[in-house]
Design an enzyme around this catalytic site. Structure first.
Site, PDB file in Angstrom:
ATOM      1  CB  ALA A 372      -0.935  -0.001   1.216  1.00  0.00           C
ATOM      2  CE  LYS A 418      -7.024  10.791  -8.781  1.00  0.00           C
ATOM      3  NZ  LYS A 418      -8.104  10.078  -8.060  1.00  0.00           N
ATOM      4  N   GLY A 458     -12.148  10.354   3.361  1.00  0.00           N
ATOM      5  CA  GLY A 458     -11.461  10.556   4.632  1.00  0.00           C
ATOM      6  C   GLY A 458      -9.997  10.206   4.624  1.00  0.00           C
ATOM      7  NE  ARG A 460      -2.409   9.672   7.461  1.00  0.00           N
ATOM      8  CZ  ARG A 460      -1.385   9.009   8.006  1.00  0.00           C
ATOM      9  NH1 ARG A 460      -0.232   8.930   7.361  1.00  0.00           N
ATOM     10  NH2 ARG A 460      -1.524   8.416   9.178  1.00  0.00           N
TER      11      ARG A 460
END
Length: 621
Positions: A372, A418, A458, A460
Site C-alpha cells: 500500500a 487514475k 477521509g 489523507r
C-alpha cells in the site's frame, strides 16, 4: 436493592397475591361459608409452594420487569397454570375431588394480579405517572406546550425506533423532548407507539417539523438499504440541521457499534450504495495463523488493512513504513486491541531501498504482502514526477522482486482508477506499477495481483478533510470544476477489497470494485456543508479550475480490459494485457536523464502504451 432482597420482595408480593386470589375465589363462590377451613388451607399452601417453585424454575424472579413484554406474560400464564393444576392434583389425592370453579376463579385472579403488578411497574418506570394515562389528544397537547431545548422526532416506528424512544424516556432528560414518530407505513398515521403519536410518513417531514417545531431527528432504520438511507438523510437534512442515525445492521453484527449507539450522520451515509461483503471462509484460510506484511502500514489504507487483517488473528503482522510516527500509532492501536494474541513487528524503511526490501522479506518470510506504500497526491506528483517514479514504480518493483525471490505466497498491490488512461504522473506511475506486477506473475511462484478503486473518503489528501477545514474556517469550499465527478468508497471498504482480492488471487489479475454511480464533487461539497450544520449559501462554493493532471471523470477499466463477469459480488477482474516488460524497464531506467517536463510526458507515453510513437502492447498494430 441486592439480588437476594429483590427475590424476597417478589416472593412476598406473590405470596400475598396467591393468598388473596384463593381467598376471594372461595368468598365469591361461598360468601357465607367458612373460608378458613382445612380444604382452603391445604389449597393455599399447595398453591403457594408450587407457585414459588415454578416461578424459580422458569426464572420469573430473575426478569427485569421494566423491560417486560408478551414473553414475560406468557411465562406468568404458564407458571400460574402449572401451579393451579398441581393444586388440583393435591386436592384430588387428599379429598378424592377437585373444586374446579374455585380453582378457575383463582387462576384468573392470579394471572390478573401477578401480571398486573409487574406490568404496572414496567409502565410506571417507562412512561411515568403523567404519560401513562395520556391519550393521543393529551400527548399532542403536551407536545404543543413543551419548552424542551431539543424537540426530537424519530424516523421509523419499528422495533429500533421504539427502543430509542424507551431509552430517551427512561433517561428522563429535561433537555430532550420526544415529539413522536414518522414512518413509511402510512397506515400508522395518527396511531400511537410507545405512548407517542405517529404524525405521518417521511414525505410529510417538512409539515411535521414545522407544526411540531422539531429541531432534532433520529433515523432509526438499521435494516434499510443504503439508497433508502441516503434518501431519508437528504430529506431530513433539508428541514433540520441536527440529524443523527442508528448504526447499520452490518455494524451491529460485526460488533463495531452497539444498537444503543446513535451517531451523527456522516458523508458515507450519502453515498447511496451497499458495501462489499467479505468471503469470510476464503479470507480466513489465507490469513489466519499466517505471517502478513503491509507496506505503507501507517497510511490511511495501509493502517485499515492492518486493522482488518488483525481480526483474522494472523500468526504475525509486519508493519512496514517510512514514517515512524504513523507506524508507532498503528502499532500501539493493534497492541492495545489484541494484546499478545499474535506477534506484531515493525520495520521503519523505504520501499525505494532495494537491499532493505530483500532483507525484510528474508527476515520475516511473509505468506501475504499487501503493498500500500505510494505517493498519491496528483498535483504534488505533477510538480515532482521523479518522486512518483521512484516511490510508486521503482518501490513497487523492489518489493515485488523481493517477494518473488523469497517465494512469498501472494502479493497484492493497491492501485487506483487514475491508472486507467492516465493524464497525470501519479496515474501513470501506478499504471506502470500494475504492468510490473502483471509481468512478475508470469514467471513466478508468487501470485501477483493489483486492486483498483476510486477515491477513498477521509483518506489523507482526499477532498473530505480539506472541505472540513474550509468549512471550519467559515468557507468557501473550493471545487475545481462544477461538473467534475469521481467514484467514492470508504476506507474500510477499500481495505476489505484488497484483502478479498488476496484470497481470490490466481495470479496476474487486476481486481476492480463495482463502485456504483459516480458522485459530483459539487454535490459532495454541498452535502458536507449541510452535515456540518450550515446552509450552502452561508459557506459558499468557489470553483478554482482544473489542476494539472486532473481528469473530469475517472474510469475503472480500460476498453481492452473490460470483463463482464463478477468473481465475487460487486468485484470484477480485468482481462490481462500482454506487455513487453523489457521496453518498460528500459524507459523506467532512463528517468534520471530527463528533466521534469520530459519525464512527465515520458511516463504518460509508457502508461498509455506508447513509446516514441510505437505501440507498447505486444501484438497490437
Amino acid at each position: 436493592m441486592t439480588f437476594g432482597k429483590r427475590i424476597l420482595l417478589l416472593m412476598a408480593i406473590d405470596s400475598a397475591i396467591v393468598s388473596f386470589s384463593i381467598f376471594m375465589s372461595h368468598f365469591f363462590l361461598n360468601p357465607y361459608s367458612n373460608v378458613f377451613d382445612s380444604k382452603m388451607i391445604v389449597a393455599s399452601v399447595s398453591l403457594l409452594i408450587t407457585h414459588h417453585l415454578f416461578s424459580y424454575f422458569f426464572g420469573l424472579y430473575r426478569r427485569v420487569w421494566r423491560y417486560a413484554s408478551t414473553r414475560e406474560l406468557t411465562g406468568i400464564v404458564g407458571v400460574v397454570t402449572l401451579s393451579v393444576i398441581s393444586t388440583a392434583g393435591v386436592q384430588l389425592v387428599t379429598y378424592q375431588t377437585t373444586y374446579e370453579r374455585a380453582l378457575i376463579v383463582t387462576w384468573m385472579l392470579h394471572i390478573i394480579l401477578i401480571g398486573g403488578v409487574r406490568f404496572a411497574w414496567k409502565y410506571y418506570k417507562t412512561y411515568g405517572l403523567v404519560t401513562s394515562y395520556a391519550t393521543f389528544k393529551d400527548a399532542k397537547k403536551a407536545v404543543g406546550n413543551a419548552q424542551a431545548n431539543t424537540r426530537t422526532l424519530i424516523i421509523g416506528a419499528g422495533s429500533a425506533g421504539r427502543m430509542i424512544a424507551r431509552q430517551i424516556q427512561e433517561n428522563e432528560s429535561k433537555d430532550v423532548k420526544l415529539v413522536g414518530f414518522a414512518d413509511d407505513d402510512f397506515t400508522m398515521r395518527n396511531l400511537t407507539v410507545s405512548g407517542l403519536p405517529v404524525y405521518g410518513t417521511i414525505k410529510d417531514l417538512p409539515e411535521i417539523v414545522e407544526k411540531q417545531r422539531v429541531n432534532h431527528i433520529v433515523i432509526a432504520m438499521p435494516s434499510a438499504d443504503k439508497a433508502r438511507i441516503k434518501e431519508v438523510v437528504t430529506i431530513a437534512k433539508d428541514v433540520v440541521r441536527n440529524v443523527q442515525i442508528l448504526p447499520m445492521i452490518e455494524d451491529i453484527i460485526l460488533g463495531n457499534l452497539s444498537v444503543n449507539q446513535i451517531r451523527d450522520v456522516s458523508i458515507e451515509d450519502l453515498l447511496g450504495r451497499e458495501q462489499v461483503d467479505l468471503d469470510m471462509s476464503s479470507v480466513s484460510e489465507s490469513l489466519t495463523n499466517r505471517t502478513i506484511l503491509v507496506t505503507g502500514a501507517g497510511g490511511s489504507i495501509g493502517s485499515e488493512i492492518c486493522r482488518q487483517v488483525s481480526k483474522f488473528e494472523p500468526a504475525k503482522i509486519v508493519l512496514l513504513g517510512h514514517g515512524e510516527n504513523s507506524i508507532y500509532t498503528i502499532e500501539m492501536e493493534l497492541r492495545n486491541l489484541y494484546k499478545d494474541r499474535f506477534q506484531i513487528d515493525t520495520e521503519i524503511s523505504d520501499v525505494q531501498d532495494r537491499d532493505k526490501m530483500f532483507e525484510v522479506m528474508a527476515k520475516h518470510q511473509p505468506d501475504v504482502v499487501y503493498h500500500a506504500a505510494a505517493h498519491k497526491h496528483v498535483p504534488l506528483m505533477e510538480r515532482n514526477p521523479e518522486e512518483a517514479i521512484k516511490n510508486n514504480v521503482i518501490g513497487t518493483r523492489n518489493v515485488a522482486e523481493a517477494s518473488d525471490a523469497r517465494g512469498i505466497g501472494t502479493f497484492v498491490m493497491v492501485s487506483t482508477d487514475k491508472a486507467v488512461n492516465p493524464t497525470s504522473v501519479m496515474g501513470a506511475s501506478k499504471r506502470m506499477a500494475e504492468m510490473i506486477v502483471q509481468d512478475m506473475d508470469k514467471g513466478s511462484n508468487t501470485r501477483f495481483v493489483a486492486v483498483r478503486f476510486g477515491n477513498v473518503l477521509g483518506s489523507r489528501g482526499s477532498v473530505i478533510p480539506l472541505f472540513k477545514k474550509q468549512i471550519a474556517r467559515g468557507g468557501p469550499v473550493t471545487v475545481t470544476h462544477p461538473e467534475m465527478i469521481r467514484y467514492f468508497m470508504t476506507i474500510p471498504e477499500a481495505s476489505r477489497l484488497v484483502i478479498q482480492a488476496g484470497s481470490l488471487a490466481k495470479g496476474g489479475e487486476i481486481f476492480v470494485l463495482d463502485m456504483g454511480e459516480p458522485v459530483k464533487i459539487t454535490d459532495l461539497a454541498e452535502n458536507l456543508i449541510r452535515l456540518s450544520g450550515f446552509e450552502v449559501d452561508e459557506i459558499g462554493i468557489e470553483f478554482t479550475g482544473m489542476r494539472p493532471g486532473e481528469k473530469m471523470y475517472e474510469e475503472l477499466l480500460g476498453k481492452d480490459e473490460v470483463h463482464d463477469q463478477q468473481v465475487w459480488p460487486k468485484i470484477y477482474v480485468g482481462k490481462a494485457v500482454n506487455l513487453d516488460i523489457h521496453k518498460i524497464n528500459t524507459c523506467i531506467d532512463e528517468y534520471q536523464n530527463l528533466d521534469t517536463d520530459s519525464l512527465r510526458q515520458h511516463a504518460l507515453r509508457i502508461a498509455n502504451g506508447k513509446i516514441e510513437n510505437q505501440e507498447l502492447l505486444v501484438g497490437s498494430k
